[in-house]
Design a protein around this motif. Sequence first.
Motif, mmCIF file in Angstrom:
data_model
loop_
_atom_site.group_PDB
_atom_site.id
_atom_site.type_symbol
_atom_site.label_atom_id
_atom_site.label_comp_id
_atom_site.label_asym_id
_atom_site.label_seq_id
_atom_site.Cartn_x
_atom_site.Cartn_y
_atom_site.Cartn_z
ATOM 1 N N LYS A 95 0.831 -1.209 0.000
ATOM 2 C CA LYS A 95 0.000 0.000 0.000
ATOM 3 C C LYS A 95 0.869 1.265 0.000
ATOM 4 N N ILE A 96 1.884 1.280 0.859
ATOM 5 C CA ILE A 96 2.769 2.449 0.933
ATOM 6 C C ILE A 96 3.550 2.619 -0.363
ATOM 7 N N TRP A 97 4.101 1.531 -0.914
ATOM 8 C CA TRP A 97 4.873 1.618 -2.148
ATOM 9 C C TRP A 97 4.014 2.128 -3.305
ATOM 10 N N SER A 98 2.740 1.791 -3.278
ATOM 11 C CA SER A 98 1.867 2.217 -4.377
ATOM 12 C C SER A 98 1.654 3.732 -4.397
ATOM 13 N N THR A 99 1.985 4.409 -3.313
ATOM 14 C CA THR A 99 1.800 5.867 -3.252
ATOM 15 C C THR A 99 3.019 6.649 -3.718
#
Length: 108
Positions: A95-99
């Motif tokens: 989730k964090i990497w997708s941002t």
Amino acid sequence: MSLQLGTLEEMILIILLMKDETYGVEIAKEYKNQLGQSISLPAIHVVLKRLEKKGFVNSRMGESTPERGGKGKRMYQATNKGYEVAQEIQHARTKIWSTIPKLNFSIA
């Protein structure tokens, strides 16, 4: 569930999830194979004790062998709780990497 695991704890837990049951020397070998770095057995055992205390790992004494002077190996296995916390960490990372904006970084 809490995502409170250090990086080393997480890596060792993931190695345990790769195996049905294993012991310290095999964990050290897999750590080296996967990450390209050595890790000491005492460091592994400290982490395994912490993971066991948190309920992410179970252990038992294996059968004694003549090669080990009649001593058994302590065998470790990840628990369902260990699997769940590792999965939560992976989801949070994804989730964090997708941002992260892809345009801001270029890898040469």
